[in-house]
Design an enzyme around this catalytic site. Structure first.
Site: not given
Ligand code: ADE
Length: 360
Positions: A53, A136, A154, A213, A216, A222
């Site tokens: 992360e 986050y 994110d 889309c 999706c 949506c």
């Molecule tokens: N971006 C941030 N964390 C992520 C994750 N766990 N998997 C894919 N993209 C990411």
């Protein structure tokens, strides 16, 4: 009047729980196999989730993958990382950018050892006290590594949610409001998969330009899609222009082609990383005499024609190089790095560019 009405509707818009079910069903057959991700029958390793992360902040999966593997081989657990030196960590980080992340991660490992007995905590309120972990990332680790029912949104996930809700508020300013909208949607039995499913959907289908889309799983829910307005979301605040910043670099070489490098002090830009001696970053290039008074050694410095350009998130950098040859090493606090050691040095991409420009 119209805009008041719109924001009123945005505020009230809610996604039903079936949205999360459809997303998880899609994820079960489309999830990306990523090195830090537990397989469906595996238990997540909090250390791997944490490192990934941090590396994935502002950085793509493609750029992170190789770094993640090398990092894990070198430091497979938090006590190994805490026992490393900052310089070793920065060496491994070199080229990945945003070097404060590497410095903080290393400090963070020390904090986990000292404050948490070597065990990464599961509570976001505790996670956020660890250097380098913001709101986050705290939620991402809690949800993905520990199954805590929190939303980890994110940038990719943000785009998906902004379109689902036709969220009229500008991002990133109103990011908290958008994330709060997702709180009620997090399925208690699979919060980590929910977070990563949003990320994968954002990267594979709900792309910034021309989203797919028709493929999706969430198009039925949506609002942006229904209004044929996916291109309008997320709403973004205009970015500030990058500031043009200039400096002069001194590239000293010796008889075997080694280059003189110093460690950049402090915690600021490139703090702790190696570089050729560099004048302070400023709006203009310093005048020649002034620049030469900053050279690390007296010598016959000549200006290499051309300019090295490098772009960072907030800065546009321009660097001129002065080059001089020193068959015998003058006294200095830096190190002479041979070409064969370049690979393994804590050299940011900008510094590599400067050196190869100077020696070309
Ligand atoms: N971006 C941030 N964390 C992520 C994750 N766990 N998997 C894919 N993209 C990411």
């Amino acid at each position: 009047m119209e805009s008041r009405k719109q924001s009123h509707h945005t505020r009230r818009r809610r996604l039903p729980a079936s949205t999360a079910d459809a997303l998880l069903t899609w994820y079960d057959s489309h999830r990306r196999d990523l090195p830090w991700r537990a397989k469906p029958d595996e238990i997540a390793d909090p250390y791997r989730v944490w490192i990934s992360e941090i590396m994935l902040q502002q950085t793509t999966v493609a750029a992170v993958t190789g770094y993640f593997g090398r990092f894990m081989t070198r430091w497979p657990n938090v006590s190994a990382l805490a026992a490393a030196s900052q310089d070793e960590v920065l060496q491994t980080w070199a080229g990945l950018g945003y070097y404060a992340r590497g410095r903080n991660l290393h400090r963070g490992a020390g904090v986990v050892m000292e404050q948490f007995g070597g065990v990464i905590p599961r509570d976001p309120a505790q996670l956020i006290t660890i250097p380098g972990i913001g709101p986050y990332t705290a939620n991402a680790i809690a949800a993905i590594a520990f199954g805590e029912p929190v939303a980890a949104i994110d940038t990719n996930a943000e785009r998906v949610l902004a379109r689902l809700l036709a969220f009229e508020q500008p991002l990133p300013d109103r990011r908290r409001l958008l994330a709060a909208r997702a709180d009620g949607l997090v399925p208690r039995h699979r919060p980590g998969d929910f977070a990563q499913a949003l990320m994968d959907l954002g990267s594979a289908i709900c792309m910034p330009e021309n989203p797919s889309c028709s493929e999706c799983p969430l198009s039925d829910w949506c609002y942006a899609y229904r209004k044929h307005e996916t291109h309008r979301f997320p709403q973004k605040k205009a970015k500030a222009a990058r500031k043009l910043t200039r400096a002069i670099a001194f590239v000293a070489t010796d008889s075997v082609g080694a280059v003189y490098l110093v460690r950049r002090p402090g915690n600021g830009l490139f703090g702790g990383m190696m570089q050729p001696p560099l004048t302070d970053l400023a709006k203009r290039f310093p005048a020649t005499e002034h620049a030469l008074s900053r050279a690390p050694f007296r010598g016959e410095w000549f200006r290499k024609p051309g300019i090295v350009r490098h772009t960072l998130t907030h800065l546009e950098l321009e660097v001129r190089a002065y080059v001089a040859h020193f068959p015998r090493h003058p006294n200095g606090e830096g190190v002479w790095l041979s070409q064969s050691d370049f690979e393994s040095a804590a050299l940011p991409t900008l510094m590599r560019k400067i050196i190869s420009h100077a020696l070309r």
